[in-house]
Motif scaffolding. Sequence first.
Motif: not given
Length: 84
Positions: A61, A63-65
């Motif tokens: 996956t 995910r924008q962190g």
Amino acid sequence: MDLITSFLSNPIVGIIGYLLSLVAAIIAIVQYLGRSKAEEEARSLRIEITNLQANTKNENTVRQGEKSQYFQENSGPVNIDNRG
């Protein structure tokens, strides 16, 4: 022409011809059996690869962190140049 006819009518030449034909036939049979075995192996490997692909589940996956620690203070364009 008579020289060729007399050469080919020699029994030793005939025996050598039959032996070479026998060796060629044996080689052809061995190659055919080897090809059949290789095709069967390729077929089984193809089935195995298909089964592995069907059982593999992609759980990656994205995910924008948070912002990168190197660019937290920079909100404009960044020029990365290593020349010198």
